[in-house]
Design a protein around this motif. Structure first.
Motif: not given
Length: 746
Positions: A225-248
């Motif tokens: 959404d171009p109106r939410q310029s503060d939100v990004a989903l780059p690949l390193d963030h995806i993997l960081a989220y994945g690391h936390e999910i795997l810990a759970a």
């Protein structure tokens, strides 16, 4: 009660709910629009705070506010509407929208596809409903206030319906284990409450901490959404989220529990935390699959569930699908060249997902911890950057390799360089033989669960034969013992015995052999020793697919590509290894060889200069740089030779003065040989007429003339003759001195 007027010929009566007790239809068509709830909008914290994941990725702290433009409908799509007995209900007909509540025409069971709890409803005499938040996989989720805890906000997740109180009580007791879960990446379950719903009957609710944030599903939508310029989903963030999910997931699996319904909708991104939510599907890992909660597109096949039941690997399958879904909607990230579409890190990510979602159960990651290690390796590869930003790799599945794969480029020229009667020698780029590489690549760490693991840790052997003798005393049948024998036999050039040991390891593994990357690794080593480079590359690629976060397979693939003449692939693999770990000097030398092959002398030296001072191969890199700067290189045409420039020679002399050679002696044997090599090439440069610009000094002499350099080279050859241990070598070096000495009258 009144007669039904909705359908012609119906003889039913309208009951208190406003629906006919026979046809189940309401007396007035419901409006097409149902309740909707606002989705949160994320913005960066005004303080620009961040939180660190795995000591690698700095994620921004976000704040959330109710959105005005983006809303989520609070109803159930018609294709998902079924009564309690599985009959389709609430479907459109004759242009009229389907009912959102009523009775099933076939079995007369009531249904409702709207939130069952209205604002103000009190559940279990404690939780006052504020509003409905969303629809989960098993029921509605509500925001409520806890009257017993200063009206703190909680979330109520409806999960259980039962027709009798005994069944509900048993189900509630069964799910009390959720209250014992305590992990920073799992939403906290604090209670289990029941409420008597007038339509669906007694309903169970998991009471959880209320989280202020947005699901990863909402996050990926917001990232587009171009109106939410503060939100990004780059690949390193995806993997960081994945690391936390795997810990759970690892936390749950170690306690004998399965999550079962992993998907982007069930993971929350709060201000500074990733939380797995919606615990309604959590169940004990008992091997069954009856009543399993899951979502289409994220579940394993029905055939697998029937054969194996739900397992940690089915959880990891759903997690892999979650990563793939996030990756499809990724956004570019700043300063992450490793995340470019053509970067090797992206290929490694795809292989990570491919293994997690492999159709063969045996080929998938066995544990969340195992997958997390590989995910972190992929993340490091994507984040790899400039030389001053590199970090040494933590413990991996391979032991550090002590051998430098450089074929002698990093050592001072031996004396026989001058005793073989060759003039105008061109620099050997230093590509090692396949056998040297097979014996010099990193060695896999022994499996800690191997029956002989303790004995193997105690074994120390100075050579391959000693190792074989000690392995023969190990009493247990062990895959790791056989793999150790395989490597020892390779070191002794006994390929037949090495192959037999590898076959024995495969026999011990049985049906698991096909999915064990260690066997593929050792098959590749056997093929390297036989100089079957293409076949070895295929096996190394199999290893890469199984452990995409590891460095060793990429180093091996780089060498194979170099030997096969695929310089582009070789450079891609070498660079990925070198950008990631500054102590992988073999990769630096590989890149330097490729630069030399392209007659890029300066580029080769620049790579060698990146080897850090703390590396055991730092001195070798410095010696190699002097040799590269002061040697003849093979030119672009047959028999052509590329001579160094005077600038190259001046730099080589300056670097030579800083090398620590011969224990610090000013005129030791190694320094004499390097000096002789520089003077030889300097004479060629002067003869070519390109000697202008050489700086006079101890190496070149003063004044700097061809006669002066000949005199110095004569002295060098005579100094080398003093190093000879054989009379014939001494004579050759003296002859060289006489041949180069300037002519005199006497």
């Amino acid at each position: 009660m009144t007669a039904c007027t909705r359908t012609a010929g119906c003889t039913g009566t309208v009951i208190a709910t406003g629906h006919c007790d026979r046809c189940g239809l309401a007396q007035a068509p419901p409006t097409a629009r149902v309740g909707r709830t606002a989705r949160p909008v994320a913005t960066r914290s005004s303080q620009q705070d961040s939180w660190l994941v795995a000591s690698l990725v700095s994620l921004p702290v976000l704040t959330f506010s109710a959105g005005q433009a983006t809303t989520q409908p609070l109803d159930v799509p018609e294709q998902e509407r079924f009564c309690a007995k599985g009959h389709p209900v609430g479907r459109s007909r004759a242009g009229r929208p389907g009912l959102v509540k009523g009775f099933c025409p076939r079995c007369r069971t009531p249904f409702r596809f709207l939130p069952g709890l209205d604002p103000g409803t009190v559940v279990a005499d404690r939780y006052e409903v504020v509003r409905c938040l969303a629809r989960g996989g098993q029921g509605w989720i509500y925001l409520a206030k806890d009257a017993h805890q200063d009206h703190i906000e909680v979330a109520l997740k409806g999960v259980l319906h039962a027709n009798d109180e005994k069944a509900l009580a048993a189900a509630v007791q069964e799910r009390r284990f959720l209250n014992s879960l305590d992990h920073p990446n799992i939403v906290r379950s604090i209670d289990f409450a029941t409420h008597d719903d007038p339509v669906t009957g007694p309903t169970g609710y998991i009471v959880m901490d209320y989280l202020d944030g947005m699901s990863l599903r909402s996050l990926l939508n917001a990232a587009k959404d171009p109106r939410q310029s503060d939100v990004a989903l780059p690949l390193d963030h995806i993997l960081a989220y994945g690391h936390e999910i795997l810990a759970a997931l690892d936390y749950l699996h170690r306690r004998g529990l399965l999550y079962t319904d992993m998907k982007p909708d069930n993971v929350m991104r709060t201000a500074d935390r990733i939380k797995v939510i919606d615990l309604g599907g959590v169940r004990r890992a008992d091997g069954g699959h009856a009543g399993l909660v899951g979502s289409t597109g994220f579940m394993v096949t029905r055939e697998e569930l029937q054969e194996r039941g739900a397992t940690p690997r089915s959880d990891l399958f759903a997690f892999g699908r979650t990563l793939a879904e996030l990756f499809r909607h990724r956004t570019p990230g700043p300063d992450t060249p490793g995340a470019a579409d053509d970067a090797l890190g992206v290929e490694s990510f795809r292989r990570l997902v491919a293994r997690a979602t492999h159709p063969d159960w045996n080929r998938r990651f066995a544990t969340a911890h195992e997958m997390s290690e590989q995910l972190l390796g992929v993340l490091r590869e994507i984040l790899a950057g400039a030389p001053d930003q590199r970090q040494a790799e933590p413990v991996s599945l391979f032991q550090p390799a002590a051998r430098l794969l450089d074929a002698g480029l990093g050592v001072v020229l031996p004396l026989d360089t001058w005793t073989v009667e060759q003039d105008g020698v061109v620099l050997d780029h230093g590509c090692p033989t396949a056998r040297v590489v097979a014996l010099g690549l990193p060695v896999p760490r022994p499996d800690p669960d191997d029956p002989a693991a303790d004995e193997l840790r105690a074994i120390e052997a100075p050579d391959a034969q000693s190792l074989l003798n000690k392995l023969a005393t190990v009493p247990q049948q062990s895959v790791e013992v056989e793999l150790g024998r395989c490597r020892a036999h390779l070191a002794l050039d006994d390929v037949h015995s090495a192959a037999a040991a590898l076959a024995a390891a495969g026999t011990l593994l049985g049906t698991r052999a096909e999915a064990d990357w260690r066997l593929a690794w050792h098959r590749a080593l056997l093929m390297l020793v036989g100089d079957r480079i293409g076949d070895a590359a295929k096996e190394f690629d199999t290893v890469y697919a199984d452990i995409p976060g590891e460095i060793a397979p990429k180093l091996a693939l780089a060498y194979c590509a170099e030997r096969l003449g695929d310089d582009a692939s070789a450079a891609r693999y070498y660079a990925a290894v070198w950008r990631r770990d500054p102590f992988q000097a073999s990769a630096a030398f590989g890149l330097a060889r490729l630069r030399l092959a392209a007659i890029d002398r300066a580029g080769a030296v620049a790579i060698l200069d990146e080897v850090p001072a703390l590396s055991r191969h730092h001195d070798a890199a410095r010696i190699a740089a002097v040799r590269v700067l002061s040697s003849r290189l093979a030119g672009g045409r047959p028999a052509a030779v590329d001579l160094p420039t005077t600038r190259d020679l001046n730099e080589a002399v300056d670097r030579l003065a800083t090398l620590h050679l011969d224990g610090g002696e000013r005129h030791g044997e190694a320094r004499e040989r390097l000096t002789a090599a520089i003077r030889e090439v300097t004479l060629d440069v002067l003869r070519s007429g390109a000697g202008t610009g050489l700086v006079p000094g101890p190496v070149f002499g003063a004044p700097l003339t061809e006669r002066g350099v000949r005199t110095l080279l004569d002295r060098s050859y005579r100094a080398l003759a003093q190093q000879a241990h054989r009379a014939e070598d001494h004579h050759v070096l003296v002859d060289r001195a006489n041949a180069v000495r300037p002519r005199t009258r006497w």
